[in-house]
Design an enzyme around this catalytic site. Structure first.
Site, PDB file in Angstrom:
ATOM      1  N   SER A  26      36.915 -11.301  13.624  1.00  0.00           N
ATOM      2  CA  SER A  26      37.092 -10.492  14.909  1.00  0.00           C
ATOM      3  C   SER A  26      38.430 -10.185  15.337  1.00  0.00           C
ATOM      4  O   SER A  26      38.796  -9.372  15.994  1.00  0.00           O
ATOM      5  CB  SER A  26      36.338 -11.130  16.212  1.00  0.00           C
ATOM      6  OG  SER A  26      37.071 -12.430  16.483  1.00  0.00           O
ATOM      7  N   GLY A  27      39.262 -10.914  14.663  1.00  0.00           N
ATOM      8  CA  GLY A  27      40.859 -10.538  14.902  1.00  0.00           C
ATOM      9  C   GLY A  27      41.431 -11.278  16.112  1.00  0.00           C
ATOM     10  O   GLY A  27      42.560 -10.900  16.526  1.00  0.00           O
ATOM     11  N   GLU A  95      42.617 -21.906  17.005  1.00  0.00           N
ATOM     12  CA  GLU A  95      41.567 -22.899  16.576  1.00  0.00           C
ATOM     13  C   GLU A  95      41.450 -23.884  17.662  1.00  0.00           C
ATOM     14  O   GLU A  95      40.907 -24.828  17.386  1.00  0.00           O
ATOM     15  CB  GLU A  95      41.763 -23.532  15.404  1.00  0.00           C
ATOM     16  CG  GLU A  95      42.038 -22.606  14.114  1.00  0.00           C
ATOM     17  CD  GLU A  95      40.854 -21.595  13.700  1.00  0.00           C
ATOM     18  OE1 GLU A  95      39.570 -21.686  14.259  1.00  0.00           O
ATOM     19  OE2 GLU A  95      40.771 -20.858  12.639  1.00  0.00           O
ATOM     20  N   CYS A 183      25.270  -9.304  14.496  1.00  0.00           N
ATOM     21  CA  CYS A 183      25.145  -8.992  15.945  1.00  0.00           C
ATOM     22  C   CYS A 183      23.719  -9.943  16.283  1.00  0.00           C
ATOM     23  O   CYS A 183      23.211 -10.746  15.355  1.00  0.00           O
ATOM     24  CB  CYS A 183      24.780  -7.534  16.103  1.00  0.00           C
ATOM     25  SG  CYS A 183      22.996  -7.234  15.395  1.00  0.00           S
ATOM     26  N   CYS A 186      20.355  -8.999  14.439  1.00  0.00           N
ATOM     27  CA  CYS A 186      20.486  -9.215  13.174  1.00  0.00           C
ATOM     28  C   CYS A 186      20.276 -10.749  12.862  1.00  0.00           C
ATOM     29  O   CYS A 186      19.756 -11.328  12.157  1.00  0.00           O
ATOM     30  CB  CYS A 186      21.494  -8.837  12.232  1.00  0.00           C
ATOM     31  SG  CYS A 186      21.255  -7.164  11.890  1.00  0.00           S
TER      32      CYS A 186
HETATM   33 ZN   LIG Z   1      23.338  -6.083  13.086  1.00  0.00          ZN
END
Ligand SMILES: [Zn+2]
Length: 192
Positions: A26-27, A95, A183, A186
């Site tokens: 996600s950066g 982290e 997401c 999913c």
């Molecule tokens: Zn998805």
């Protein structure tokens, strides 16, 4: 950003806690490095810590997935940060989810001493559960910034790092071969 490097020059230093959280890819680390480098350009004294557990790329560097890096000190426990962050303006912690329960109190103490504390970490583990000290850190922070990867299955904003290999170990340092950002929708489909 709300918290500016100008704090140092206003005579009285103002400590604060910022959290950068999100799934893998996600950066988070890029954002942490961006803020820390900006502070270094402003001639602020910066120290960066990470747990010894993350020896993925380099023992002494904080490295993002796209290989941007910044020098850091690996530490065994959160208490070490307090001992080693003596005369600094900004403390970066990467982290953070792998640190012990003492980390929120350590961050509070540093911020109360006038230090700007910037913490990056995974908000959830591979099961979609809050990860370690991250919820507590988000609660005590002045500013929380949630970054998102893109779901590899549908292109929506991802929210969790789904583990591709069979293991129940919570701590599994990984790369793209072991995890994929997905997401909520999913993630539920995979689980069922
Ligand atoms: Zn998805």
């Amino acid at each position: 950003m709300i918290y500016s490097e100008r704090n140092r020059f206003s005579g009285q230093r103002r400590g604060s806690i910022e959290v950068i959280c999100g799934s893998m890819f996600s950066g988070k680390t890029e954002e942490l490095i961006r803020r820390l480098k900006r502070a270094e350009f402003a001639k602020l004294r910066v120290e960066i810590f990470k747990p010894v557990i993350d020896a993925r790329y380099s023992e002494f560097d904080v490295v993002s997935h796209n290989r941007t890096k910044i020098r850091s000190t690996p530490v065994e426990s959160s208490g070490n940060i307090l001992l080693m962050a003596g005369d600094v303006d900004v403390v970066g912690i990467d982290e953070a989810q792998f640190f012990d329960e003492g980390l929120p109190e350590v961050c509070n103490q540093l911020a109360n001493q006038g230090i700007r504390v910037i913490v990056a970490g995974l908000d959830m583990d591979f099961r979609g559960l809050p990860f370690g000290v991250m919820p507590a850190l988000c609660a005590i922070a002045e500013d929380v910034y949630k970054v998102h990867a893109i779901c590899v299955r549908c292109g929506a904003l991802a929210y969790v790092s789904h583990r591709l290999i069979a293991s129940d170990k919570r701590v599994l340092i990984g790369e793209t071969t072991e995890y994929e950002p997905v997401c909520r929708h999913c993630f539920l489909e995979i689980a069922n």
